[in-house]
Structure formats: structure tokens, C-alpha cells
Design a protein around this motif. Structure first.
Motif, PDB file in Angstrom:
ATOM      1  N   PRO A 155      23.109  54.937  15.675  1.00 51.39           N
ATOM      2  CA  PRO A 155      21.921  54.852  14.824  1.00 51.39           C
ATOM      3  C   PRO A 155      22.818  53.682  15.109  1.00 51.39           C
ATOM      4  O   PRO A 155      23.240  52.445  13.693  1.00 51.39           O
ATOM      5  CB  PRO A 155      22.588  55.537  13.588  1.00 51.39           C
ATOM      6  N   THR A 156      21.143  51.980  14.998  1.00 50.09           N
ATOM      7  CA  THR A 156      21.729  51.204  14.953  1.00 50.09           C
ATOM      8  C   THR A 156      21.007  50.794  13.175  1.00 50.09           C
ATOM      9  O   THR A 156      22.042  50.088  12.639  1.00 50.09           O
ATOM     10  CB  THR A 156      20.042  50.718  15.498  1.00 50.09           C
ATOM     11  N   TYR A 157      20.872  51.342  12.329  1.00 53.41           N
ATOM     12  CA  TYR A 157      20.698  51.556  10.759  1.00 53.41           C
ATOM     13  C   TYR A 157      20.480  52.448  10.139  1.00 53.41           C
ATOM     14  O   TYR A 157      19.331  53.365  10.930  1.00 53.41           O
ATOM     15  CB  TYR A 157      19.417  50.131  10.102  1.00 53.41           C
ATOM     16  N   THR A 158      20.724  52.740   8.808  1.00 51.15           N
ATOM     17  CA  THR A 158      20.518  53.831   7.958  1.00 51.15           C
ATOM     18  C   THR A 158      19.732  52.886   6.532  1.00 51.15           C
ATOM     19  O   THR A 158      19.827  51.712   6.241  1.00 51.15           O
ATOM     20  CB  THR A 158      21.993  54.871   7.993  1.00 51.15           C
ATOM     21  N   PRO A 159      18.908  53.702   6.312  1.00 50.60           N
ATOM     22  CA  PRO A 159      18.294  53.385   4.762  1.00 50.60           C
ATOM     23  C   PRO A 159      19.211  52.918   3.617  1.00 50.60           C
ATOM     24  O   PRO A 159      19.512  54.215   3.745  1.00 50.60           O
ATOM     25  CB  PRO A 159      16.777  53.546   4.681  1.00 50.60           C
ATOM     26  N   LYS A 160      18.979  52.029   2.588  1.00 47.00           N
ATOM     27  CA  LYS A 160      19.575  52.241   1.272  1.00 47.00           C
ATOM     28  C   LYS A 160      18.298  51.965   0.499  1.00 47.00           C
ATOM     29  O   LYS A 160      17.816  50.501   0.563  1.00 47.00           O
ATOM     30  CB  LYS A 160      20.409  51.435   1.065  1.00 47.00           C
ATOM     31  N   VAL A 161      17.684  52.056  -0.665  1.00 51.90           N
ATOM     32  CA  VAL A 161      16.671  52.328  -1.746  1.00 51.90           C
ATOM     33  C   VAL A 161      16.660  51.316  -2.396  1.00 51.90           C
ATOM     34  O   VAL A 161      18.151  52.402  -3.176  1.00 51.90           O
ATOM     35  CB  VAL A 161      15.522  53.541  -1.495  1.00 51.90           C
ATOM     36  N   TYR A 162      16.467  50.246  -2.450  1.00 53.47           N
ATOM     37  CA  TYR A 162      16.978  49.379  -3.750  1.00 53.47           C
ATOM     38  C   TYR A 162      16.184  49.528  -5.081  1.00 53.47           C
ATOM     39  O   TYR A 162      16.619  49.594  -6.406  1.00 53.47           O
ATOM     40  CB  TYR A 162      17.684  48.284  -3.849  1.00 53.47           C
ATOM     41  N   ASP A 163      14.980  49.583  -5.085  1.00 55.72           N
ATOM     42  CA  ASP A 163      13.792  48.876  -5.419  1.00 55.72           C
ATOM     43  C   ASP A 163      12.554  50.090  -5.315  1.00 55.72           C
ATOM     44  O   ASP A 163      12.046  50.402  -4.501  1.00 55.72           O
ATOM     45  CB  ASP A 163      13.686  47.811  -5.941  1.00 55.72           C
ATOM     46  N   MET A 164      11.786  50.485  -6.533  1.00 51.97           N
ATOM     47  CA  MET A 164      10.797  51.064  -5.870  1.00 51.97           C
ATOM     48  C   MET A 164       9.825  50.545  -7.083  1.00 51.97           C
ATOM     49  O   MET A 164       9.524  50.570  -7.909  1.00 51.97           O
ATOM     50  CB  MET A 164       9.814  52.659  -6.444  1.00 51.97           C
ATOM     51  N   GLU A 165       8.173  49.887  -6.458  1.00 51.00           N
ATOM     52  CA  GLU A 165       6.507  49.776  -7.552  1.00 51.00           C
ATOM     53  C   GLU A 165       5.936  50.684  -6.802  1.00 51.00           C
ATOM     54  O   GLU A 165       5.553  50.468  -5.957  1.00 51.00           O
ATOM     55  CB  GLU A 165       7.469  48.349  -7.198  1.00 51.00           C
ATOM     56  N   ARG A 166       5.311  51.865  -8.247  1.00 48.68           N
ATOM     57  CA  ARG A 166       4.391  51.868  -8.213  1.00 48.68           C
ATOM     58  C   ARG A 166       3.181  51.305  -8.349  1.00 48.68           C
ATOM     59  O   ARG A 166       2.559  50.430  -9.212  1.00 48.68           O
ATOM     60  CB  ARG A 166       3.696  53.555  -9.090  1.00 48.68           C
ATOM     61  N   THR A 167       1.717  51.504  -7.870  1.00 45.13           N
ATOM     62  CA  THR A 167       0.420  50.721  -7.202  1.00 45.13           C
ATOM     63  C   THR A 167      -0.137  51.485  -7.154  1.00 45.13           C
ATOM     64  O   THR A 167      -0.914  52.190  -5.873  1.00 45.13           O
ATOM     65  CB  THR A 167       0.513  48.932  -6.610  1.00 45.13           C
ATOM     66  N   GLY A 168      -0.894  52.402  -7.982  1.00 48.59           N
ATOM     67  CA  GLY A 168      -1.980  53.016  -7.902  1.00 48.59           C
ATOM     68  C   GLY A 168      -1.530  54.327  -7.338  1.00 48.59           C
ATOM     69  O   GLY A 168      -1.198  54.950  -7.528  1.00 48.59           O
ATOM     70  N   SER A 169      -2.278  54.942  -6.265  1.00 55.64           N
ATOM     71  CA  SER A 169      -1.200  55.939  -5.159  1.00 55.64           C
ATOM     72  C   SER A 169      -0.149  55.324  -4.029  1.00 55.64           C
ATOM     73  O   SER A 169      -0.306  56.439  -3.091  1.00 55.64           O
ATOM     74  CB  SER A 169      -2.669  56.622  -4.557  1.00 55.64           C
ATOM     75  N   SER A 170       0.014  53.983  -4.018  1.00 55.90           N
ATOM     76  CA  SER A 170       0.558  53.745  -3.188  1.00 55.90           C
ATOM     77  C   SER A 170       2.481  53.704  -4.178  1.00 55.90           C
ATOM     78  O   SER A 170       1.964  53.022  -4.913  1.00 55.90           O
ATOM     79  CB  SER A 170       0.078  52.754  -2.944  1.00 55.90           C
ATOM     80  N   VAL A 171       3.731  53.449  -3.558  1.00 51.50           N
ATOM     81  CA  VAL A 171       5.144  53.185  -3.332  1.00 51.50           C
ATOM     82  C   VAL A 171       5.741  52.155  -2.170  1.00 51.50           C
ATOM     83  O   VAL A 171       5.502  52.703  -1.952  1.00 51.50           O
ATOM     84  CB  VAL A 171       5.533  54.433  -3.072  1.00 51.50           C
ATOM     85  N   THR A 172       5.993  50.974  -3.003  1.00 49.25           N
ATOM     86  CA  THR A 172       6.290  49.793  -2.599  1.00 49.25           C
ATOM     87  C   THR A 172       8.198  49.957  -2.920  1.00 49.25           C
ATOM     88  O   THR A 172       8.563  49.575  -3.523  1.00 49.25           O
ATOM     89  CB  THR A 172       5.940  48.957  -2.124  1.00 49.25           C
ATOM     90  N   LEU A 173       8.501  50.511  -1.335  1.00 50.01           N
ATOM     91  CA  LEU A 173       9.913  50.232  -1.609  1.00 50.01           C
ATOM     92  C   LEU A 173      10.578  49.637  -1.196  1.00 50.01           C
ATOM     93  O   LEU A 173      10.464  48.732   0.029  1.00 50.01           O
ATOM     94  CB  LEU A 173      10.621  51.536  -1.230  1.00 50.01           C
ATOM     95  N   THR A 174      11.883  48.765  -1.993  1.00 46.60           N
ATOM     96  CA  THR A 174      12.682  47.809  -1.705  1.00 46.60           C
ATOM     97  C   THR A 174      13.783  48.555  -0.442  1.00 46.60           C
ATOM     98  O   THR A 174      14.459  49.150  -1.064  1.00 46.60           O
ATOM     99  CB  THR A 174      13.215  46.735  -2.406  1.00 46.60           C
ATOM    100  N   VAL A 175      13.656  48.413   1.190  1.00 45.30           N
ATOM    101  CA  VAL A 175      14.797  48.800   1.482  1.00 45.30           C
ATOM    102  C   VAL A 175      16.119  48.111   2.414  1.00 45.30           C
ATOM    103  O   VAL A 175      15.534  46.819   2.936  1.00 45.30           O
ATOM    104  CB  VAL A 175      14.218  49.654   2.492  1.00 45.30           C
ATOM    105  N   GLY A 176      17.197  48.734   2.023  1.00 47.24           N
ATOM    106  CA  GLY A 176      18.172  47.384   2.968  1.00 47.24           C
ATOM    107  C   GLY A 176      18.339  48.573   3.909  1.00 47.24           C
ATOM    108  O   GLY A 176      19.090  49.359   3.919  1.00 47.24           O
TER     109      GLY A 176
END
Length: 274
Positions: free
Chosen positions: A158-179
Motif C-alpha cells: 500500500p502506498t498510503y493509508t488514510p487518517k481522518v483528522y477533521d470533518m465539516e458538514r455543508t448541506g448534504s456534503s461532508v468535507t474531510l481533512t485526510v492525512g
């Protein structure tokens, strides 16, 4: 008007004013507590969701796709690779396919099954492009006559594995900050726990929610590292081991796998079990 009546009115006015100020004070405290409770609830919701999001994104992040502002502008090769990746991570599913022997020996996977994983990751806004991808992460081959994909039997680091640091909801979407954590750099601690190194980079991944769950809508670079709350982070489900296509191999393939193992490469775990 007597002085007594004037004093009574003054007292009544003072009482009314005091009551109003008290009411505003109580209302302000209520609002402050409510906002605090909402933030705590959102934080708890985020923490409980982080592991779920990491598991969902893992087969996508592992191929390190190129950024895109909207899924309609994503590289079709990356989307195909991610769909194959999601299928490979579903090890039980891979064991149901026959082995195809030709110029390349691999699992023969009906295109409809690959499409199902494509929809699971990206929804139905765009259509999947069926094609061979010789220089992709998984080097898949498309057989138009059989309407199927040939997935080589091999191990992939595996090149990378994800680690979620933050989430922000806007309407029906979720924006994740992923390391993006380099797959080989997870360190094992005592009692089977894992700790992650600093991410090699950060990405913003937007998930669009609908009646069928959520799907990847965009992938953007994040220039600056976000403030990290260690309590929100979790170890990945694969614990730094490479995803492996699992199946029972023909005798020739078993011999080849044994030769690879003697050279120090990762052996196929299911082959050993077989």
C-alpha cells in the motif's frame, strides 16, 4: 400622586427591568450551553465516524489518485483502479472468482461486479469506462469478449493509508481533512495497538450524501496541515499489511509464489492456508 404610589411604581419598574435582565441572562446561558452541547455532540459524531470514513476511503487512497474538483473531471483510470481496489479489499468476494490462464494469469471478474464497486465509491453521476490499464496500480486487463476483467494474482504494497483528522458538514456534503500516511510507516506498540507517523501530505475529500449513503465527490490538495486532535484518530483496518488478492492458485502458480517467497517478497496468505 403620593410619594408611596411613586415608590411602588419605581419598585415595580425596577422589578420588571431586573426580571427582563435576568431573562436575557438565562437565555444567554441557555444558548451558550446549547451551543456547547451541539459542538460536543458534533465532536462525538465526528469521532465515531472517523473510523467508518477511513475504512471507506482506504481502497481509494491506496492508489493515490490525481486531485479533481468534481467527480466528472476525475481520471477514469484512477476511478477504475479504485473500484478494483475496493473489490480486492473485500477478500471474501475475491475468493469466489475463477482463475483465468493466458498471457497473464489472474482472476476473471465480471464487469458487472466491478461496476457495483464503482457505484459504491462514486455513485451514479458518471458512468464507468471499461478498459485495460497496464500501467495502473493493479495493472488490470479488460477482456471485451468475456466482458470481464483479469486481475493479476500478486501482492501489492500500500502506498498510503488514510487518517481522518477533521470533518465539516455543508448541506448534504461532508468535507474531510485526510492525512496520507505512508503504508509502511505505521509502528506497532504494546498490546497490538498502532501509532501513525506524520502524514506525507493532506488532502480534502468531499463525500456527497444521498439515499444510498455517501460517495466521493471531489479530491483536493490541502496546503497546510490542520490542527490535530489525537483523540479523534484511529489506526487503519489493514495495519500496514499489503492488500492481497486471495484465491486458490493452480500448481504452477503455487510454485511461482514459493519462489517469490524465497526472494523475500510478501507471500499470498491464502495460498499458504490452502
Amino acid at each position: 400622586m403620593s410619594k408611596k404610589k411613586t415608590k411602588r411604581r419605581n419598585h415595580a419598574g425596577s422589578f420588571l427591568l431586573g426580571f427582563i435582565l435576568l431573562a436575557f441572562a438565562v437565555f444567554g446561558i441557555y444558548e451558550a450551553v446549547s451551543l456547547t452541547v451541539d459542538k460536543v455532540s458534533q465532536a462525538r459524531e465526528g469521532s465515531s465516524k472517523f473510523t467508518e470514513y477511513e475504512q471507506f476511503l482506504e481502497p481509494f487512497v491506496v492508489i493515490d489518485p490525481a486531485p479533481f474538483d468534481d467527480i466528472s473531471g476525475a481520471d477514469p483510470t484512477d476511478l477504475l483502479d479504485a473500484s478494483i481496489s475496493a473489490m480486492i479489499y473485500d477478500g471474501d468476494k475475491m475468493n469466489t472468482y475463477d482463475v483465468f490462464e493466458g498471457e497473464v494469469t489472474g482472476l476473471l471478474v465480471p464487469q458487472g461486479d466491478v461496476e457495483a464497486y464503482f457505484v459504491r465509491l462514486f455513485g451514479t453521476e458518471i458512468q464507468m469506462t471499461h478498459q485495460s490499464v497496464a500501467d495502473s496500480f493493479y495493472n488490470v486487463i479488460y477482456n471485451s469478449e468475456k466482458k470481464a476483467y483479469i486481475i493479476p494474482i500478486t501482492s501489492v504494497d500500500p502506498t498510503y493509508t488514510p487518517k481522518v483528522y477533521d470533518m465539516e458538514r455543508t448541506g448534504s456534503s461532508v468535507t474531510l481533512t485526510v492525512g496520507y500516511i505512508i503504508g509502511s510507516e505505521w509502528a506497532q506498540l504494546e498490546r497490538g495497538n498502532y501509532t501513525a507517523p506524520d502524514p506525507a501530505k493532506y488532502m480534502k475529500i468531499t463525500l456527497r450524501e444521498d439515499n444510498d449513503g455517501y460517495h466521493i465527490g471531489s479530491l483536493r490538495s490541502s496546503e497546510t496541515a490542520e490542527t490535530v486532535d489525537p483523540a479523534k484518530t484511529t489506526a487503519p483496518s489493514t495495519t500496514a499489511a499489503a492488500p492481497v488478492v486471495t484465491t486458490t492458485l493452480p500448481p504452477e502458480s503455487e510454485t511461482a509464489s514459493a519462489a517469490e517467497s524465497s526472494t523475500g517478497e510478501m507471500p499470498d496468505e491464502s495460498t499458504q492456508a490452502a
